[in-house]
Enzyme design. Structure first.
Site, mmCIF file in Angstrom:
data_model
loop_
_atom_site.group_PDB
_atom_site.id
_atom_site.type_symbol
_atom_site.label_atom_id
_atom_site.label_comp_id
_atom_site.label_asym_id
_atom_site.label_seq_id
_atom_site.Cartn_x
_atom_site.Cartn_y
_atom_site.Cartn_z
ATOM 1 N NE ARG A 177 -71.413 57.083 -52.632
ATOM 2 C CZ ARG A 177 -70.726 57.894 -51.820
ATOM 3 N NH1 ARG A 177 -70.208 57.620 -50.861
ATOM 4 N NH2 ARG A 177 -70.545 59.214 -52.155
ATOM 5 C CD1 TRP A 209 -78.254 59.467 -51.353
ATOM 6 C CD2 TRP A 209 -79.486 60.029 -53.398
ATOM 7 N NE1 TRP A 209 -78.413 60.761 -51.066
ATOM 8 C CE2 TRP A 209 -79.085 61.328 -52.237
ATOM 9 C CE3 TRP A 209 -79.925 60.360 -54.345
ATOM 10 C CZ2 TRP A 209 -79.757 62.367 -52.523
ATOM 11 C CZ3 TRP A 209 -80.393 61.417 -54.828
ATOM 12 C CH2 TRP A 209 -80.442 62.633 -53.901
ATOM 13 C CG ASP A 213 -72.194 59.705 -55.218
ATOM 14 O OD1 ASP A 213 -71.837 58.417 -55.154
ATOM 15 O OD2 ASP A 213 -72.398 59.949 -54.050
ATOM 16 C CB THR A 249 -77.459 68.878 -54.232
ATOM 17 O OG1 THR A 249 -76.479 68.709 -53.347
ATOM 18 C CG2 THR A 249 -77.092 67.972 -55.481
ATOM 19 C CD GLN A 268 -72.639 67.464 -52.574
ATOM 20 O OE1 GLN A 268 -72.535 68.622 -52.167
ATOM 21 N NE2 GLN A 268 -72.984 66.614 -51.424
#
Length: 359
Positions: A271, A273, A210, A124, A160
């Site tokens: 959310r 992480w 995200d 990522t 990602q």
């Protein structure tokens, strides 16, 4: 599909509301000079008419240990290839010289699962089109994108694809677009427990899963945050904060617009992480005095694997719009807590920082 979407945005700018019109159409800059009128350190032009043909070449020309602000002025065009601003090159401003942020596009097209020449994946962090480690970095009036084509690479499961990764302190983005799908904008710091502050003014950020995430203290001031429709359920998550438990300030969205073409109630605000299952990553996202579209449902927050959202620092304050209906599953700040969680409080730190573009 991703490249076609990019071409549409590059050609058409951002349309819609008064806010997005402001994002898309800053004042015309004078070619060959910065928007503030001072001669730039270097001019970048894709056609070879400037001092450099690539952004990276101009960054590399900044003397190591630079102690004064320098501006890299970029003429309209599309600049492909990764850009890295090292920690040894602070105080760099990259300024687009076009009529709007769509005129200058800085982009790359790799994802987490894209393989390096040695056969290992980029990951990522390695997927980022632009990585900023130089403190005091600023960008204005341009676009950063990751053009990774998800549909064109079904063999890649780790999708990602970061457009911009920031790890430096005191970074600013003014009228900048961030385009991507999953993990578009990674606001991070140099290490867990280290505070890094970032300020975004009149920016546009789009993605699906995200797509604004990390442990930095990041303030989004009058920005448009657009969730793409990926035709699934859920359609995605706007934020994934990983704020360290010692940091009282994570992600703040102030007077923003949260929009989407996705069906009603299919997108979550965020959310928590926990990178590498770090128990000290107690993420914070605060959305206040913003307009929220119907794509956000109730509950507005989601667990992340085994990590429950109720144990994170996720809240709203005085939002409006069809997706801002209060419920028991949508924590709201009190007026007293809201007074202690302002843009100024998030950004000032021990050095009293107030971003130039915030003045």
């Amino acid at each position: 599909m991703r490249r076609r979407r990019f071409l549409e945005l590059a050609g058409g700018g951002i349309a819609g509301t008064a806010l997005t019109a402001a994002v898309a159409s800053p004042a015309q800059a004078t070619p060959g000079r910065t928007a503030r009128g001072a001669p730039p350190f270097a001019i970048v032009a894709a056609d070879g008419s400037g001092d450099f043909a690539t952004i990276q070449a101009a960054v590399d020309a900044v003397p190591a240990g630079n102690t004064t602000p320098v501006t890299i002025a970029v003429r309209p065009g599309t600049y492909l290839g990764q850009v890295k601003v090292p920690s040894s090159a602070p105080f760099i401003t990259v300024a687009g010289l076009g009529a709007g942020p769509d005129a200058v596009v800085i982009a790359d097209d790799r994802a987490n699962g894209t393989l390096k020449p040695d056969g290992t994946p980029w990951g990522t962090t390695g997927s980022a089109s632009v990585t900023v480690d130089g403190a005091g970095f600023r960008a204005r009036n341009l676009t950063f994108a990751n053009l990774f084509d998800e549909a064109g690479h079904p063999e890649i499961t780790s999708k990602q694809a970061v457009a911009v990764l920031t790890r430096a302190d005191r970074v600013e983005f003014d009228r900048v677009r961030f385009l991507g799908n999953q993990d578009t904008l990674y606001v991070n710091s140099s290490a867990a427990g280290v505070v890094a502050r970032a300020y975004f003014r009149f920016c546009y950020v789009e993605g699906d899963v995200d797509f604004i995430f990390g442990r930095a203290t990041a303030v989004f001031d009058r920005c448009r945050i657009h969730s793409l429709n990926r035709n699934s359920s859920p359609n995605g998550y706007v934020t994934a904060p990983s704020t360290d438990v010692t940091n009282p300030y994570g992600l703040l969205f102030h007077r923003c617009m949260l929009t989407s073409d996705a069906p009603a109630g299919t997108v979550f605000l965020g959310r928590p992480w926990h990178p590498s299952n770090d128990p000290n990553a107690i993420g914070q996202t605060l959305i206040r005095e913003s307009w929220i579209g119907a794509h956000i449902g109730s509950p507005a927050w989601s667990d992340f694997g085994t990590w429950p959202w109720r144990e994170a620092r996720l809240a709203e304050y005085h939002n409006r719009g069809p997706g801002a209906v209060p419920s028991a599953d949508r924590p709201q700040l009190s007026d007293a807590d809201a007074a202690a969680n302002t843009m100024t409080a998030f950004l000032r730190g021990a050095d009293g920082w107030r971003p130039q573009s915030c003045r």
